[in-house]
Design a protein around this motif. Structure first.
Motif, PDB file in Angstrom:
ATOM      1  N   SER A  21      42.874  31.943  41.937  1.00 40.87           N
ATOM      2  CA  SER A  21      42.506  31.343  40.654  1.00 40.87           C
ATOM      3  C   SER A  21      41.160  30.637  40.740  1.00 40.87           C
ATOM      4  N   SER A  22      40.921  29.941  41.853  1.00 39.17           N
ATOM      5  CA  SER A  22      39.645  29.246  42.026  1.00 39.17           C
ATOM      6  C   SER A  22      38.484  30.237  42.134  1.00 39.17           C
ATOM      7  N   ILE A  23      38.694  31.318  42.893  1.00 36.50           N
ATOM      8  CA  ILE A  23      37.649  32.338  43.021  1.00 36.50           C
ATOM      9  C   ILE A  23      37.343  32.959  41.655  1.00 36.50           C
ATOM     10  N   LEU A  24      38.388  33.236  40.881  1.00 34.20           N
ATOM     11  CA  LEU A  24      38.186  33.793  39.541  1.00 34.20           C
ATOM     12  C   LEU A  24      37.382  32.837  38.676  1.00 34.20           C
ATOM     13  N   PHE A  25      37.720  31.558  38.722  1.00 30.39           N
ATOM     14  CA  PHE A  25      37.024  30.584  37.880  1.00 30.39           C
ATOM     15  C   PHE A  25      35.555  30.458  38.260  1.00 30.39           C
ATOM     16  N   GLU A  73      22.609  26.022  39.795  1.00 30.74           N
ATOM     17  CA  GLU A  73      23.588  26.800  40.561  1.00 30.74           C
ATOM     18  C   GLU A  73      22.917  27.634  41.642  1.00 30.74           C
ATOM     19  N   MET A  74      21.644  28.014  41.434  1.00 27.46           N
ATOM     20  CA  MET A  74      20.940  28.774  42.455  1.00 27.46           C
ATOM     21  C   MET A  74      20.441  27.888  43.592  1.00 27.46           C
ATOM     22  N   THR A  75      20.119  26.618  43.265  1.00 30.41           N
ATOM     23  CA  THR A  75      19.704  25.691  44.333  1.00 30.41           C
ATOM     24  C   THR A  75      20.859  25.370  45.266  1.00 30.41           C
ATOM     25  N   LEU A  76      22.087  25.539  44.784  1.00 26.90           N
ATOM     26  CA  LEU A  76      23.265  25.274  45.605  1.00 26.90           C
ATOM     27  C   LEU A  76      23.652  26.467  46.465  1.00 26.90           C
ATOM     28  N   LEU A  77      22.940  27.583  46.322  1.00 27.38           N
ATOM     29  CA  LEU A  77      23.314  28.807  47.017  1.00 27.38           C
ATOM     30  C   LEU A  77      23.402  28.639  48.531  1.00 27.38           C
ATOM     31  N   PRO A  78      22.423  28.021  49.219  1.00 27.70           N
ATOM     32  CA  PRO A  78      22.558  27.864  50.679  1.00 27.70           C
ATOM     33  C   PRO A  78      23.767  27.040  51.090  1.00 27.70           C
ATOM     34  N   VAL A  79      24.055  25.995  50.318  1.00 23.85           N
ATOM     35  CA  VAL A  79      25.213  25.155  50.646  1.00 23.85           C
ATOM     36  C   VAL A  79      26.502  25.943  50.488  1.00 23.85           C
ATOM     37  N   GLN A 122      42.607  17.107  40.057  1.00 22.92           N
ATOM     38  CA  GLN A 122      42.888  17.412  38.664  1.00 22.92           C
ATOM     39  C   GLN A 122      41.646  17.319  37.783  1.00 22.92           C
ATOM     40  N   GLN A 123      40.535  16.796  38.304  1.00 20.97           N
ATOM     41  CA  GLN A 123      39.375  16.561  37.476  1.00 20.97           C
ATOM     42  C   GLN A 123      38.335  17.669  37.536  1.00 20.97           C
ATOM     43  N   ASP A 124      38.507  18.651  38.393  1.00 27.11           N
ATOM     44  CA  ASP A 124      37.536  19.730  38.418  1.00 27.11           C
ATOM     45  C   ASP A 124      37.904  20.754  37.344  1.00 27.11           C
ATOM     46  N   VAL A 141      36.647  27.482  49.392  1.00 31.65           N
ATOM     47  CA  VAL A 141      36.504  27.824  47.977  1.00 31.65           C
ATOM     48  C   VAL A 141      36.542  26.561  47.117  1.00 31.65           C
ATOM     49  N   SER A 142      37.388  25.608  47.489  1.00 30.23           N
ATOM     50  CA  SER A 142      37.469  24.359  46.729  1.00 30.23           C
ATOM     51  C   SER A 142      36.169  23.575  46.824  1.00 30.23           C
ATOM     52  N   GLU A 143      35.551  23.570  47.995  1.00 27.30           N
ATOM     53  CA  GLU A 143      34.269  22.875  48.143  1.00 27.30           C
ATOM     54  C   GLU A 143      33.194  23.507  47.260  1.00 27.30           C
ATOM     55  N   ILE A 144      33.191  24.823  47.195  1.00 23.49           N
ATOM     56  CA  ILE A 144      32.224  25.505  46.326  1.00 23.49           C
ATOM     57  C   ILE A 144      32.507  25.176  44.864  1.00 23.49           C
ATOM     58  N   ARG A 145      33.771  25.185  44.511  1.00 24.47           N
ATOM     59  CA  ARG A 145      34.156  24.893  43.125  1.00 24.47           C
ATOM     60  C   ARG A 145      33.766  23.472  42.731  1.00 24.47           C
TER      61      ARG A 145
END
Length: 732
Positions: free
Chosen positions: A230-234, A260-266, A596-598, A287-291
């Motif tokens: 679900s997280s990957i889909l979102f 969102e592109m500046t976050l690509l390396p992270v 619950q806040q993301d 995946v949660s960290e990326i989300r």
């Protein structure tokens, strides 16, 4: 002969060796040598067959994971086997003491010992390659994760290497989706693209087409949990929508790099930290960290807290009829539109070019007539406000909502793609408001697309059609009492009046009262049932589920103290998506509610909220909903007969006696309608009791998610206690 043997082992067919052994031209080979040569022959043919199978897979298989594994078998394991052949051949040619004995005799046993273990490896690889033709990428990964526990160290090493290759290929597909929002070209990725939805563009330059994506559970590898999927889909969907709508840089120079592109390396570093075999928990963490990172740096700027809460309130007040005056106004305007349609000349004419024919008559309903219903409804609601009062949610609803006809699908598509009954929940209720199917639409525009999906709005529309149909019938029955006239008392007899006529009038009035007693009792039962049902739905089901959703969104309960509301408002002003953690006093609370806040969690909770609504409203019950539809149409028919009965009574009171045969027929039809309504009402009560029993057995009788303040929301036994119709003779 040794040269031909090495040719066979390396993948070149030999003229003297076959899978069954030596050809008859070599009769002097001893049985032991024949057995050794047969083993080497089997090894060579395994190599040839495996090499051909891998070549076929790498060129034709639709799965990139399968192609990567087949390529890994060829470039690693078959290459190692061929290198072993060359090593043994080199030892023979160089007359190594360990391989060549006296008189240049080469022992077949020594050659065979050099390939010890390879038959097991090649047999395993051959069986894997043979099965790969029918496997998807997820199934192949699942098999390799099982094969690493075979108990053979050599096979464990081989399967671990191939698993790493497969999982690396799978992570590449995931990276394409979660880093760029682009769907991989592979056919075995577990996220699939559904039909594109035409939306209302923000400006003329936009296409107005938003692609929707779903999870194909059959393609999920076993280590991917539902939460991770679900997280990957979102994440991918959010990036896809941001790219389509211009990203966070709408209105900014095009050469500016989007957040969102500046976050690509992270984000890439989180995926690169994963090691094979992939751990479900570590994958979920990455995946949660990326989300959360995407939420903190991008989504909170695109969709602030206040906008989400306002939209959810609008959906609650208008789609779910939380604002009672809206329900009454739209029903009144729809009824007035139907009456005007029949008053206009030529109402029974044929179908126009831009109209839709009613299912119950030959009258034509046009698109403009349907849209004008909601327009007049907004006017009525505006007139209820004071001159200095501003209703922001009403203004928002006026901008976002519109009523339109449901366009029937093309005949060809209907014939080719039959619709499952569960696919269009509540579809049959859409024609009860104006006689033809209508839909309440929502302008889903940027950036609300990050939170709402077209499927969510279809669910809201189905619930609206369901609820407004019940409210329409209830209002129709309630208004019957306004036109109810009691018969006038008999006039005092004069000397010239015929006493027989007066007696006949009294008999008519007495008979009328006897008939009307059963009719009005049935109508009263229907009103009581619908009023109780509507009160239960709005108070217990919708109100309870909405209160829980507001707690999750950060709004809190309306009954909270002023200080607590002020603190909650301060938290909301900071960011709904994520807690910033700057206030030391609320840091612990923020840590507890971080999950619950993301946005992905909020979307999940919103979908759960809609599921609870469908279940609590019994819309998902495929016995109750059809029964309710029959009950509503039968009650509408009863109301029509009661109105005709009232008109006939007024004629009788004016000494205008209608045709007796017509009266008898109408009375019989009215009584039959009463019996039908009572029978359907009894069946509805029985179904509610059965639902209550089934939920108690299954342990799922509550709509509540178990959070604080949510216990017992929408329990059916409360509705049954309010109805309490067990002692009434519904079948009479």
């Amino acid at each position: 002969m040794l040269h031909e043997l090495f040719l066979l082992l390396s993948g070149h067919p030999s003229p003297i060796l076959t899978p069954s052994g030596l050809l008859p031209s070599f009769p002097l080979v001893s049985p032991s040598e024949r057995a050794l040569l047969s083993s080497l022959s089997s090894l060579g043919h395994l190599h040839i067959s495996l090499r051909n199978a891998c070549s076929t897979i790498t060129t034709t298989h639709p799965s990139t994971i399968a192609r990567a594994v087949a390529s890994g078998i060829s470039t690693s394991h078959l290459h190692a086997f061929r290198a072993r052949i060359l090593s043994v051949e080199q030892q023979v040619l160089s007359r190594s003491a360990g391989m060549v004995g006296g008189y240049d005799i080469v022992s077949l046993a020594k050659i065979m010992s050099e390939f010890e273990g390879w038959e097991r490896i090649l047999s395993y690889l051959h069986s894997l390659a043979s099965a790969m033709g029918e496997m998807s990428g997820g199934q192949l990964i699942n098999r390799l994760r099982t094969d690493i526990h075979t108990g053979f160290p050599t096979l464990e090493a081989v399967s671990q290497h191939l698993l790493k290759v497969a999982e690396t290929a799978w992570l590449r597909e995931v990276s394409t989706w979660v880093l760029y929002g682009r769907l991989p070209s592979s056919e075995d990725f577990f996220i699939t693209e559904s039909e594109s939805v035409v939306l209302n563009p923000v400006n003329e330059d936009e296409t107005g087409v938003l692609k929707e994506y779903t999870i194909a559970k059959s393609r999920l590898p076993s280590f991917v949990t539902p939460d991770t999927a679900s997280s990957i889909l979102f994440i991918g969907r959010a990036l896809s929508v941001i790219r389509l709508r211009g990203g966070a840089n709408t209105g900014i120079a095009s050469d500016t790099i989007s957040p969102e592109m500046t976050l690509l390396p992270v984000h890439l570093s989180h995926l690169q930290s994963l090691q094979s075999p992939l751990s479900p928990q570590k994958l979920l963490t990455a995946v949660s960290e990326i989300r959360l990172s995407l939420s903190k740096h991008t989504l909170q700027k695109l969709l602030p807290a206040s906008k989400i809460i306002d939209v959810v309130h609008v959906l609650r007040e208008f789609f779910l009829l939380g604002r009672g005056e809206f329900a009454g106004a739209i029903v009144e305007q729809a009824s007035e539109q139907v009456r005007n349609r029949w008053r206009r000349p030529g109402a029974s004419g044929g179908m126009g070019a831009s109209g839709v024919k009613s299912s119950s008559s030959s009258a034509v309903v046009k698109e403009g007539e349907v849209s004008s219903i909601l327009t007049r409804t907004w006017g009525v609601l505006s007139s209820l406000q004071g001159e200095e009062t501003t209703d922001e949610r009403l203004d928002t609803a006026r901008d976002l909502l519109y009523l339109s006809l449901v366009k029937p699908p093309p005949a060809a598509s209907v014939a080719s793609t039959p619709v499952h009954p569960k696919a269009k929940l509540g579809e049959s209720f859409k024609d009860l408001l104006v006689g033809v199917p209508v839909t309440l639409n929502f302008h889903l525009s940027w950036p609300l697309e990050l939170f709402l999906q077209p499927a969510d709005l279809e669910t809201y529309d189905a619930i609206f059609a369901y609820l407004i149909s019940v409210r329409h019938t209830l209002i129709r029955l309630q208004t019957l009492w306004r036109g109810r006239r009691y018969p006038p008392a008999p006039l005092a007899f004069s000397k010239s009046e015929n006493r027989a006529v007066a007696k006949a009038r009294r008999e008519v009035i007495k008979k009328r009262e006897g008939i009307e007693r059963a009719v009005w009792a049935t109508a009263g039962l229907s009103v009581f049932f619908l009023e109780t049902l509507v009160g239960y739905w709005q108070g217990e089901v919708v109100g309870g589920a909405f209160g829980e959703l507001m707690e999750i969104l950060g709004q809190g309960l309306e009954e909270a103290p002023e200080e607590e509301q002020q603190r909650q408002q301060e938290d909301e002003d900071g960011d709904l998506w994520m807690a910033d953690g700057e206030d030391q006093d609320v840091r612990n609370v923020e840590e507890k509610t971080k999950e619950q806040q993301d946005p992905e969690s909020l979307m999940r909770e919103h979908h759960l909220y809609l599921s609870r609504l469908k279940r609590g409203l019994f819309l998902a019950d495929h016995q109750f909903a059809p029964l309710l539809k029959k009950f509503l149409t039968s009650s509408e028919a009863l109301a029509s007969r009661i109105e005709r009965m009232g008109r006939r009574n007024r004629l009788t009171d004016l000494n205008i006696t209608p045709d007796t045969s017509t009266n008898d027929r109408e009375v019989a039809e009215c009584m039959a309608s009463c019996r039908l309504v009572r029978n359907l009402l009894g069946m509805l009560i029985e179904r509610l009791q059965r639902i209550d029993e089934e939920r108690d057995i299954g342990g799922g009788e509550l709509l509540s998610s178990g959070r604080k303040g949510g216990g017992g929301v929408g329990k059916i036994d409360r509705l049954l206690m309010r109805l309490d119709l067990a002692n009434l003779r519904l079948g009479d």
